[in-house]
Design a protein around this motif. Structure first.
Motif, PDB file in Angstrom:
ATOM      1  N   VAL A 117      -5.518   1.923  -7.527  1.00  0.00           N
ATOM      2  CA  VAL A 117      -6.677   2.444  -6.794  1.00  0.00           C
ATOM      3  C   VAL A 117      -7.302   3.612  -7.559  1.00  0.00           C
ATOM      4  O   VAL A 117      -8.531   3.687  -7.716  1.00  0.00           O
ATOM      5  CB  VAL A 117      -6.280   2.868  -5.369  1.00  0.00           C
ATOM      6  CG1 VAL A 117      -7.454   3.542  -4.672  1.00  0.00           C
ATOM      7  CG2 VAL A 117      -5.815   1.654  -4.566  1.00  0.00           C
ATOM      8  N   PRO A 174       0.838  -1.206   0.000  1.00  0.00           N
ATOM      9  CA  PRO A 174       0.000   0.000   0.000  1.00  0.00           C
ATOM     10  C   PRO A 174       0.867   1.247   0.000  1.00  0.00           C
ATOM     11  O   PRO A 174       1.901   1.311   0.674  1.00  0.00           O
ATOM     12  CB  PRO A 174      -0.794  -0.131   1.307  1.00  0.00           C
ATOM     13  CG  PRO A 174      -0.835  -1.601   1.581  1.00  0.00           C
ATOM     14  CD  PRO A 174       0.483  -2.134   1.091  1.00  0.00           C
ATOM     15  N   GLY A 175       0.418   2.229  -0.770  1.00  0.00           N
ATOM     16  CA  GLY A 175       1.157   3.490  -0.857  1.00  0.00           C
ATOM     17  C   GLY A 175       2.227   3.517  -1.906  1.00  0.00           C
ATOM     18  O   GLY A 175       2.782   4.589  -2.200  1.00  0.00           O
ATOM     19  N   ASP A 204      -1.104   2.908  -5.799  1.00  0.00           N
ATOM     20  CA  ASP A 204      -1.896   4.139  -5.922  1.00  0.00           C
ATOM     21  C   ASP A 204      -2.464   4.287  -7.326  1.00  0.00           C
ATOM     22  O   ASP A 204      -3.603   4.739  -7.503  1.00  0.00           O
ATOM     23  CB  ASP A 204      -1.041   5.355  -5.570  1.00  0.00           C
ATOM     24  CG  ASP A 204      -0.775   5.462  -4.073  1.00  0.00           C
ATOM     25  OD1 ASP A 204      -1.492   4.795  -3.293  1.00  0.00           O
ATOM     26  OD2 ASP A 204       0.143   6.207  -3.682  1.00  0.00           O
ATOM     27  N   LYS A 257     -10.225   0.336   1.819  1.00  0.00           N
ATOM     28  CA  LYS A 257     -10.253   1.632   2.489  1.00  0.00           C
ATOM     29  C   LYS A 257      -9.714   2.739   1.588  1.00  0.00           C
ATOM     30  O   LYS A 257     -10.298   3.821   1.483  1.00  0.00           O
ATOM     31  CB  LYS A 257      -9.434   1.557   3.782  1.00  0.00           C
ATOM     32  CG  LYS A 257      -9.308   2.867   4.561  1.00  0.00           C
ATOM     33  CD  LYS A 257     -10.625   3.274   5.208  1.00  0.00           C
ATOM     34  CE  LYS A 257     -10.418   4.223   6.381  1.00  0.00           C
ATOM     35  NZ  LYS A 257      -9.600   5.400   6.125  1.00  0.00           N
ATOM     36  N   ASP A 258      -8.585   2.501   0.923  1.00  0.00           N
ATOM     37  CA  ASP A 258      -8.032   3.506   0.015  1.00  0.00           C
ATOM     38  C   ASP A 258      -9.020   3.823  -1.103  1.00  0.00           C
ATOM     39  O   ASP A 258      -9.228   4.988  -1.474  1.00  0.00           O
ATOM     40  CB  ASP A 258      -6.712   3.019  -0.580  1.00  0.00           C
ATOM     41  CG  ASP A 258      -5.548   3.119   0.392  1.00  0.00           C
ATOM     42  OD1 ASP A 258      -5.738   3.657   1.503  1.00  0.00           O
ATOM     43  OD2 ASP A 258      -4.443   2.655   0.044  1.00  0.00           O
ATOM     44  N   ASP A 301     -11.874   5.871   0.396  1.00  0.00           N
ATOM     45  CA  ASP A 301     -11.469   7.215   0.790  1.00  0.00           C
ATOM     46  C   ASP A 301     -11.248   8.124  -0.407  1.00  0.00           C
ATOM     47  O   ASP A 301     -11.371   9.356  -0.290  1.00  0.00           O
ATOM     48  CB  ASP A 301     -10.194   7.162   1.631  1.00  0.00           C
ATOM     49  CG  ASP A 301     -10.433   6.617   3.030  1.00  0.00           C
ATOM     50  OD1 ASP A 301     -11.613   6.421   3.399  1.00  0.00           O
ATOM     51  OD2 ASP A 301      -9.452   6.382   3.751  1.00  0.00           O
ATOM     52  N   ARG A 302     -10.946   7.557  -1.556  1.00  0.00           N
ATOM     53  CA  ARG A 302     -10.730   8.358  -2.770  1.00  0.00           C
ATOM     54  C   ARG A 302     -12.012   8.528  -3.584  1.00  0.00           C
ATOM     55  O   ARG A 302     -11.964   9.040  -4.704  1.00  0.00           O
ATOM     56  CB  ARG A 302      -9.623   7.736  -3.616  1.00  0.00           C
ATOM     57  CG  ARG A 302      -8.283   7.704  -2.896  1.00  0.00           C
ATOM     58  CD  ARG A 302      -7.171   7.140  -3.744  1.00  0.00           C
ATOM     59  NE  ARG A 302      -6.058   6.694  -2.902  1.00  0.00           N
ATOM     60  CZ  ARG A 302      -4.892   6.265  -3.367  1.00  0.00           C
ATOM     61  NH1 ARG A 302      -4.685   6.210  -4.674  1.00  0.00           N
ATOM     62  NH2 ARG A 302      -3.940   5.871  -2.537  1.00  0.00           N
TER      63      ARG A 302
END
Length: 519
Positions: A300, A291-292, A297, A378-379, A382-383
């Motif tokens: 996502v 993640p990240g 990214d 979750k990512d 949240d986006r």
């Protein structure tokens, strides 16, 4: 035999009941089983959680006329409306939510539960007023459409049933093994009355692309379980590029995020040995980027920009991280019928009953898998991505209704705020179903003009989602020291009909007791 044909045949083998075991017909709704609809139904004094993410507000009186919400009265309805009501539900101190939407339902295996009303009543008893069946029954000549029609007419006790068909299933026209035949099958399914299509990703990209394109033209919804048998060619990114509307479960995500091109499986791996299949799927997580990271990214953002919906169904695999807890849940003794418990037990043949030699190493791998799966969901949320709630009940110790509340708890565990969990369970689920039709969802919010699909709960689910379980929540009374069971849905309103959730659960308990006695 083509790979698509082989995969569908394998699916049928694990999903369809033996010929000797047939599903029973759902009995007609009898007098006293559900009250209404009414010319005027008044729900008084409730705190309303309206579904869009807005905070609770109350007390509010809700006026229902027929099957629609006619008015909302903050502080209380005028005296003339109170006097005119044919039924008044005293919800003072209680919480009212929109009826829940389960976007991933099944109800068609006579070996597990021969009477479909078992699952239908459990759904209603937990506040689920709409279920998308993906599909409710597998195979030809099944009552998906007739059950849906009878529920729409409220002649059976069941949630609103939205029938999807598995791609290539139901008809007698042969395998849709070309783009032209794929389009033909989609048009056929639409003409029969199916609202959408469930894919298992065993078609080639060309065939899947043609089916998805035709589905969009026909205003049909699409959702896919991107099975490992086809995911090397079509992972989640590729399926969404081809036009897929929804991804359910986790399949296809980690294959889109691999550090290398293809996943690693050990040399003795066998997809059709389900312990091998499910034991090793958790080992995909370490093979994916973190993640990240840039690739994470980018993926996502791609999903969010595409408009795809994710219905993760976290609950259905939750036993994989603690099988001992799953098989001893509070509700099994009273509400899970013996034939279903038999099906759940370790088996070489029953789908999902794969705990033949399940170890602490398997459970550790699954806990680590969930951490990454939660982070992805979750990512995405949240986006701005849409997440919905589906339970996939009837497998892996996940009993109807109870499994749905378990899914809400796991959405919370993934990091969605309580109001976001309720939104996933209500308006976002409704929109996932109705948007492909080009229609605004007629339910999913507590608002004037919406269908009167409501859940009335004595306790606040935003403070504790466990109060939605039919068995309630165990709490010690601080004044008396007594251990009490609190919560549980009190009433479920579907189409303006008031169902007593306690009575529905009593019916289910009776079914379980009768089956035990017959043994």
């Amino acid at each position: 035999m083509k790979a698509w044909t082989f995969a569908l045949a394998a699916l049928a083998a694990i999903a369809a009941p033996p010929l000797a075991a047939q599903m029973e017909r759902v009995p007609d709704r009898v007098a006293g089983e559900g009250d209404g609809p009414f010319g005027k139904l008044l729900i008084r004094g409730a705190t309303v959680i309206e579904g869009s993410g807005a905070p609770p507000a109350g007390p509010v009186d809700i006026l229902v006329e027929g099957n629609r919400i006619a008015a909302l009265y903050p502080g209380g309805a005028p005296a003339n409306e109170v006097q005119a009501a044919q039924r008044v539900v005293d919800a003072a101190g209680m919480y009212v939510l929109p009826g829940f939407v389960d976007v991933h339902g099944h109800n068609g295996d006579a070996v597990k539960a021969p009477q479909p009303s078992y699952g239908y009543k459990l759904w209603l008893a937990h506040g689920v007023t709409t279920v998308r069946g993906v599909s409710f029954y597998f195979g030809p000549n099944t009552p998906d459409l007739s059950d849906a029609a009878r529920s729409a007419a409220n002649t059976i006790t069941a949630p609103r049933l939205i029938p999807y068909a598995v791609f290539g299933d139901k008809w007698s026209g042969g395998n849709p093994d070309s783009p032209a035949k794929a389009r033909e099958w989609v048009r056929w399914a639409k003409a029969q009355g199916y609202w959408g299509i469930k894919f298992f990703n065993s078609a080639s990209p060309e065939i899947l692309g043609a089916a998805l394109d035709e589905a969009k033209k026909q205003q049909m919804g699409t959702v896919a379980h991107l099975a490992q048998t086809g995911v090397a060619e079509v992972n989640a990114r590729k399926a969404v590029e081809l036009g897929l509307g929804g991804v359910t479960h986790f399949y296809g995500h980690f294959e889109s995020l691999l550090k290398d091109g293809l996943p690693y499986y050990p040399e003795d791996y066998n997809y059709f040995d389900e312990q091998s299949r499910f034991g090793w799927v958790a080992r995909l997580a370490p093979q994916a980027v973190e993640p990240g990271s840039e690739k994470w990214d980018d993926y996502v953002d791609f999903l969010v920009d595409s408009g795809v919906t994710l219905s993760p169904t976290f609950n259905i695999y939750s036993a994989s991280r603690d099988v001992m807890a799953a098989k001893t849940r509070d509700w099994h003794a009273k509400y899970t019928i013996p034939s279903l418990m038999d099906f759940y037990a370790p088996s070489a043949t029953n789908h999902g009953s794969y705990y033949k030699d399940w170890t602490s190493e398997d459970e550790t791998a699954w806990r680590q898998f969930y951490a990454k799966w939660f982070a992805l969901t979750k990512d995405f949320h949240d986006r701005g991505g849409r997440v919905t709630a589906g339970s996939d009940p009837g497998y892996i110790y996940q009993t109807w209704g109870f499994a749905y509340v378990g899914e809400l708890e796991m959405l919370r565990e993934a990091g969605l705020a309580p109001l976001a969990v309720i939104r996933a369970a209500t308006i976002d689920g409704a929109r996932e179903i109705y948007e492909p039709l080009g229609k605004e969802a007629p339910m999913g919010r507590i608002a004037v003009g919406q269908l009167a699909d409501l859940v009335i709960v004595p306790e606040n689910p935003l403070a504790n989602l466990k109060v939605l379980y039919g068995t309630g929540h165990t709490r010690m009374n601080p004044e008396t020291g007594a251990v009490e069971q609190v919560g549980g849905v009190r009433w479920t309103v579907k189409d303006g009909i008031v169902y007593d959730a306690h009575a529905l659960l009593a019916d289910v308990a009776r079914m379980a007791e009768e089956q035990r006695a017959a043994r």
